[in-house]
Scaffold this motif. Sequence first.
Motif: not given
Length: 674
Positions: A481-510
């Motif tokens: 969850i981000a507000g305005g330029t706070g996206i810089t803190y949370v977006l790398p989390v999703l980018l990092d997870l996007a580069s890894r194999p994921q469990s089919v049961d894991r849910h993610m949302s922005l």
Amino acid sequence: MAAKLLFPRVHIQNFSEASAVEPHWGYADRVVPCTNDKGSCEYLDTVYKSHDLGMYYTGIFWATIGSILVVWAIGRHFMQSQPSGVQLPTEAGEGVKEKGSAWARLQKALSVYARQCLLPDAARPIFGRVTRTQVLTLVVLTSYLTLWSFIGITYKTWVTPVKKMPGVYNTRTGLGPWSDRVGVLAYALTPLSVLLSSRESILSLVTGLPYQSFMFLHRWLGYIIFAQSALHTIGWCIVEIKLYQPQPTIGLEWIVQTYMIWGLVAMILLTLLVILSTPWAIRLTGYEFFRKSHYVLAMIYIGGCWGHWEQLKVFLLPGLIVWLIDRAIRFGRTALLHYNFLPSGHMGFRAAPANITFFKDETNGDVVRLDFDHPQDAWDVGQHFYLMFPESSIWQSHPFTPLSQPVYGADTQRHSYIFRAKKGETKKIAELSEKRSARMKDHEESHEGLMPDARLSTVLTGPYGERTMRDLPTDSNILCIAGGTGITYVLPVLLDLASRPQSVDRHMSLIWVIRRRGDIDWVAPELAILKRKCPNLRARIHIYVTRAIEDVDPSVPAKSEKAIANNCATEIEPASTSQSSSSRASLSSAISLHGVSKAELGLNHYQARPALNSLVPEFIANTVMGRTDVFASGPGEMISELRSIVAAANKGGEVWRGEDRFDVRLTCDDRLEW
């Protein structure tokens, strides 16, 4: 000679009739035997006994802090080495996590109960936007110091005659020894205050907590030191100006002594430190003035304390050493980070030239994006760098979180930053960026002359802060969850997870809250990467536009939300001709835009704000297994609301029964935007 030096501090002792000197650590030596009247001798016994006990108590205080840190470090080591649970496959191919041992479930349940009670904000009018955990730590520390302030003091009054002045009497009480005690404790807290303020924090190495998490305690510890120093000063003023006789002779002789002059200097400096560190003073003078003046006044204050009571330099010297080490490490890290090959082929210090992307916003403040490549090792997701811009000022640096994803093992790392210009240094950088962007645009239109420089020299220090992904379980669900330029803190989390194999049961949302639809352009390349990964990641991107009416032309018919979402998908990532229609549809469905077409529903506004109190529980309810980690960055109101929501979502009883979905954790970056 020694007697002459000590005389101003021990004026009721009779040096001429003494046969020996009795040393006392941290205090003036005592002459024995005492040849004064009985009351004065009893008072001296009390003074030295209380001081000696106070020195023991300061030792116990620091031993307690050291023991807590040792236990913390050992416990942290064993907790990191223990697996969080075993995931067993079922016939359907879905993972089922074992409940684990009763001890493991008890530990987890207790941490959930603690989070439920201590995560929300404390009394905001008094402490600001801080959690109850921080306030509880402050209360425990204050109670501990209060205990040592009063134990071992003899509460008694002695009325003693003044020599060669018949009928004139001194009144000696436990106020003097007690004033000395709180003064000693104020000295003993000085190195702790410096430790809590260090960016190169030893406490962070031991506890794993980011250095900024200690700033609240540093600020309030300063208030405690001020209160102790003020009580020490007031107490001795009462003793020397009221209780000792004859007056005003005694008071005038006392106030002009060298140690008293230095004591007054230290008290004045400490008062200035406290006043200038209040929120209204920082707003009035600016943060940079506060920071620089804080350093200078603090060092002079320590010098004043040294002049006032040199015997307690054992507490002052470590504070100075820690501060100097912190500065030296900062300088060394910056030098090593920028010691690279120069264009001439030689090695030397070189700033990083950053490409500028400028986003004009006259209403809310212009936004600047910086992109550059720099040869260095990868940092950890969640960490930030301090950036200094030599073309504007070499005396200021500001913390920014990299928007880009670190690549482990690569020789060169991509740095991307966005920040909103408000005032001060960032305002100057925005104006400089606007000018260079305008020159670049004019050159592209005219195609004349040499290409103008559209880059900005940048000097890095870091990385600092927490490592958000280090202990993240593979089955935890991620809500950003981000507000305005706070996206810089949370977006790398999703980018990092996007580069890894994921469990089919894991849910993610922005969930990203922005003022205008055009703000999406700040991070369009990163969102394009996520959009490609969304179908496989089982992730959704929700963008809320709070001031969409400013982007809407009344002469253009309103579009539906579905059409806007598709347009947004096209803006972020143009559809490739090689993509199938079903693939493009899945990409479009991965992102939703809220708050643009509300007029179509008969409402008289175009605003849309996320209802976090319903969105967060809804996300948790839809998870299949595993805990939920919420990463957030944005305005203080949003962070405070999230703390309460996440605290309410934690349920220790359900976690004890093996329902990990009720184990909800919040990691937030609530530093103020510069």
